[in-house]
Motif scaffolding. Sequence first.
Motif, PDB file in Angstrom:
ATOM      1  N   GLY A  21       0.799  -1.218   0.000  1.00  0.00           N
ATOM      2  CA  GLY A  21       0.000   0.000   0.000  1.00  0.00           C
ATOM      3  C   GLY A  21       0.828   1.263   0.000  1.00  0.00           C
ATOM      4  N   ASP A  22       0.138   2.395  -0.138  1.00  0.00           N
ATOM      5  CA  ASP A  22       0.828   3.684  -0.074  1.00  0.00           C
ATOM      6  C   ASP A  22       0.989   4.111   1.379  1.00  0.00           C
ATOM      7  N   LEU A  23       1.486   5.330   1.584  1.00  0.00           N
ATOM      8  CA  LEU A  23       1.782   5.801   2.938  1.00  0.00           C
ATOM      9  C   LEU A  23       0.544   5.812   3.816  1.00  0.00           C
ATOM     10  N   GLU A  24      -0.561   6.258   3.271  1.00  0.00           N
ATOM     11  CA  GLU A  24      -1.805   6.316   4.032  1.00  0.00           C
ATOM     12  C   GLU A  24      -2.273   4.918   4.440  1.00  0.00           C
ATOM     13  N   SER A  25      -2.220   3.989   3.500  1.00  0.00           N
ATOM     14  CA  SER A  25      -2.637   2.610   3.772  1.00  0.00           C
ATOM     15  C   SER A  25      -1.704   1.959   4.792  1.00  0.00           C
ATOM     16  N   ARG A  26      -0.409   2.196   4.645  1.00  0.00           N
ATOM     17  CA  ARG A  26       0.553   1.592   5.563  1.00  0.00           C
ATOM     18  C   ARG A  26       0.379   2.143   6.978  1.00  0.00           C
ATOM     19  N   LYS A  27       0.050   3.428   7.072  1.00  0.00           N
ATOM     20  CA  LYS A  27      -0.146   4.026   8.394  1.00  0.00           C
ATOM     21  C   LYS A  27      -1.324   3.371   9.113  1.00  0.00           C
ATOM     22  N   ALA A  28      -2.423   3.173   8.389  1.00  0.00           N
ATOM     23  CA  ALA A  28      -3.594   2.534   8.992  1.00  0.00           C
ATOM     24  C   ALA A  28      -3.283   1.086   9.377  1.00  0.00           C
ATOM     25  N   HIS A  29      -2.562   0.394   8.507  1.00  0.00           N
ATOM     26  CA  HIS A  29      -2.185  -0.984   8.793  1.00  0.00           C
ATOM     27  C   HIS A  29      -1.229  -1.054   9.980  1.00  0.00           C
ATOM     28  N   HIS A  77       3.690 -18.398  16.093  1.00  0.00           N
ATOM     29  CA  HIS A  77       2.824 -17.847  17.140  1.00  0.00           C
ATOM     30  C   HIS A  77       1.410 -17.634  16.589  1.00  0.00           C
ATOM     31  N   GLU A  78       0.409 -17.914  17.434  1.00  0.00           N
ATOM     32  CA  GLU A  78      -0.987 -17.849  16.970  1.00  0.00           C
ATOM     33  C   GLU A  78      -1.388 -16.451  16.502  1.00  0.00           C
ATOM     34  N   LEU A  79      -0.781 -15.410  17.052  1.00  0.00           N
ATOM     35  CA  LEU A  79      -1.129 -14.050  16.631  1.00  0.00           C
ATOM     36  C   LEU A  79      -0.661 -13.766  15.201  1.00  0.00           C
ATOM     37  N   MET A  80       0.315 -14.530  14.730  1.00  0.00           N
ATOM     38  CA  MET A  80       0.785 -14.341  13.358  1.00  0.00           C
ATOM     39  C   MET A  80      -0.298 -14.754  12.366  1.00  0.00           C
ATOM     40  N   ALA A  81      -0.989 -15.833  12.673  1.00  0.00           N
ATOM     41  CA  ALA A  81      -1.954 -16.394  11.736  1.00  0.00           C
ATOM     42  C   ALA A  81      -3.138 -15.467  11.489  1.00  0.00           C
ATOM     43  N   ASN A  82      -3.539 -14.713  12.505  1.00  0.00           N
ATOM     44  CA  ASN A  82      -4.714 -13.848  12.342  1.00  0.00           C
ATOM     45  C   ASN A  82      -4.359 -12.365  12.451  1.00  0.00           C
ATOM     46  N   ALA A  83      -3.090 -12.037  12.116  1.00  0.00           N
ATOM     47  CA  ALA A  83      -2.672 -10.635  12.137  1.00  0.00           C
ATOM     48  C   ALA A  83      -3.432  -9.852  11.073  1.00  0.00           C
ATOM     49  N   PRO A  84      -3.692  -8.576  11.304  1.00  0.00           N
ATOM     50  CA  PRO A  84      -4.397  -7.750  10.315  1.00  0.00           C
ATOM     51  C   PRO A  84      -3.672  -7.762   8.974  1.00  0.00           C
ATOM     52  N   SER A  85      -4.436  -7.922   7.906  1.00  0.00           N
ATOM     53  CA  SER A  85      -3.860  -7.943   6.561  1.00  0.00           C
ATOM     54  C   SER A  85      -3.866  -6.546   5.957  1.00  0.00           C
ATOM     55  N   ILE A  86      -2.805  -6.218   5.245  1.00  0.00           N
ATOM     56  CA  ILE A  86      -2.730  -4.927   4.575  1.00  0.00           C
ATOM     57  C   ILE A  86      -3.884  -4.761   3.590  1.00  0.00           C
ATOM     58  N   HIS A  87      -4.380  -5.866   3.060  1.00  0.00           N
ATOM     59  CA  HIS A  87      -5.449  -5.790   2.063  1.00  0.00           C
ATOM     60  C   HIS A  87      -6.753  -5.242   2.660  1.00  0.00           C
ATOM     61  N   ASP A  88      -6.892  -5.317   3.968  1.00  0.00           N
ATOM     62  CA  ASP A  88      -8.080  -4.763   4.626  1.00  0.00           C
ATOM     63  C   ASP A  88      -7.951  -3.260   4.859  1.00  0.00           C
ATOM     64  N   TYR A  89      -6.770  -2.710   4.591  1.00  0.00           N
ATOM     65  CA  TYR A  89      -6.527  -1.289   4.874  1.00  0.00           C
ATOM     66  C   TYR A  89      -6.103  -0.513   3.628  1.00  0.00           C
ATOM     67  N   LEU A  90      -6.189  -1.150   2.470  1.00  0.00           N
ATOM     68  CA  LEU A  90      -5.812  -0.459   1.237  1.00  0.00           C
ATOM     69  C   LEU A  90      -6.849   0.597   0.888  1.00  0.00           C
ATOM     70  N   GLU A 126      -8.418   3.335  -1.988  1.00  0.00           N
ATOM     71  CA  GLU A 126      -8.834   3.091  -3.368  1.00  0.00           C
ATOM     72  C   GLU A 126      -7.656   3.165  -4.341  1.00  0.00           C
ATOM     73  N   GLU A 127      -6.778   4.141  -4.110  1.00  0.00           N
ATOM     74  CA  GLU A 127      -5.636   4.318  -5.001  1.00  0.00           C
ATOM     75  C   GLU A 127      -4.687   3.116  -4.943  1.00  0.00           C
ATOM     76  N   ALA A 142      -6.245   0.068  -6.644  1.00  0.00           N
ATOM     77  CA  ALA A 142      -6.230   0.203  -8.103  1.00  0.00           C
ATOM     78  C   ALA A 142      -4.823  -0.039  -8.650  1.00  0.00           C
ATOM     79  N   TYR A 143      -3.820   0.442  -7.929  1.00  0.00           N
ATOM     80  CA  TYR A 143      -2.432   0.255  -8.362  1.00  0.00           C
ATOM     81  C   TYR A 143      -2.088  -1.227  -8.403  1.00  0.00           C
ATOM     82  N   PHE A 144      -2.441  -1.943  -7.353  1.00  0.00           N
ATOM     83  CA  PHE A 144      -2.143  -3.375  -7.284  1.00  0.00           C
ATOM     84  C   PHE A 144      -2.867  -4.136  -8.393  1.00  0.00           C
ATOM     85  N   SER A 145      -4.094  -3.753  -8.670  1.00  0.00           N
ATOM     86  CA  SER A 145      -4.861  -4.400  -9.743  1.00  0.00           C
ATOM     87  C   SER A 145      -4.180  -4.177 -11.093  1.00  0.00           C
ATOM     88  N   ALA A 146      -3.635  -2.977 -11.298  1.00  0.00           N
ATOM     89  CA  ALA A 146      -2.968  -2.670 -12.569  1.00  0.00           C
ATOM     90  C   ALA A 146      -1.681  -3.479 -12.726  1.00  0.00           C
TER      91      ALA A 146
END
Length: 422
Positions: A168-176, A215-228, A230-231, A234-238
């Motif tokens: 993700g971009d800076l905004e997405s990474r910050k939320a993640h 570690h069990e927390l690794m398996a259910n850690a938040p995914s970056i894909h949930d915090y992407l 729109e930009e 779209a970049y990843f799709s391209a």
Amino acid sequence: MNINIPRGTQDILPGEVEKWQYIEQKAKDICGRFRYSEIRTPIFEHTDLFARGVGDTTDIVQKEMYTFQDRGDRSLTLRPEGTAPVARSYVENKMFGQVSQPVKLFYIGPMFRYERPQAGRYRQFVQFGIEAMGSNDPSIDAEVMALAMTMYQELGLKSIKLVLNTLGDLESRKAHREALIAHFKPRIEEFCSDCQNRLETNPLRILDCKKDRGHELMANAPSIHDYLNEESSAYFSAVKESLDLMGITYVVDPTLVRGLDYYNHTAFEIMSDAEGFGAITTLSGGGRYNGLVEDLGGPATPGIGFAMSLERLLLALKAEGVELPVTNKLDCYLVTMGEEAKSKAPGILFDLRKAGISAEKDYLDKKMKAQFKAADRENAKFVAVLGDDELANEQINIKDLSTGEQVQVPLDEAAQYMKDRL
């Protein structure tokens, strides 16, 4: 006193070095097709370059660098990777001002990391990498991955896969980042000291931890894909669309992260599935680093690249049983009989070599039979036999060892005769 090679290094001897030369030439040929030009940077750089460019929370900077003080009391470091030096050169030489953009570069050379030696991993290792700086086009991300895959495939590897993710971009990474801190913080004391130190500085690196991967927390850690945003989505799709157009298959892995701090958007690794390759399957990796050039004092410049270890590549070739088409065949072995012929041999040998013929002769005063055996051992195509009588008549006998055909030709025509038949 015996002096042995330092731990984690290797001698590459004749018979093996030809494989390295073949791979290096293949890399240069492919880069030429993709329009990447070679750059050569110093073996050592100022330590601050890697602290700023690689990231002071990374294992490379914290644990693996060979750093020393020079006589001017400056802190210098043997380069542990190639991207930061290339970015430094890009800024210092103002390549951002070139008319032709993006600037597309490749490098091949030794890198140094103080880590535990194991199969395919050395403290001095050779890395081939490319960097494309100056474009935000998702298709160049796909181009970089395509170049890496082309390299492996043209060398004969089949059991490989491209694994892809977005950071993700800076905004997405910050939320993640905030989500990761909230996820790990309540139980961070259950993790290793490195992970505990990274919680606030770079929690994404926790996902890359080898000690706590179970570690069990690794398996259910938040995914970056949930915090992407729109930009970023779209970049990843391209990027994926460009790979699809090239017919390059890939696997999306939301847990894939890269070990260096400067990555964002595209991240990828190429892995080997070959039986017997080993537990560490990664052959190469790379990604986009849109903030690196700016961090090193240059203008905001997007960039993407990858690096591969030649040692790991050779290990993968061995695991798949791939034999590289390398030869060290000798064109002509000069056999002499008689003192006069022997005394004239150095000049004749040099004339053959100047004419483009790879040529060799005896230097141990061997008998004629032993000289012929040496020619066989060297896999010579021709044996040129020169005796005192032939020398007096300015003639030489040339035997084709593959066919057994033997002819006598004028001495000054010997090189051309062999060149016409090679």
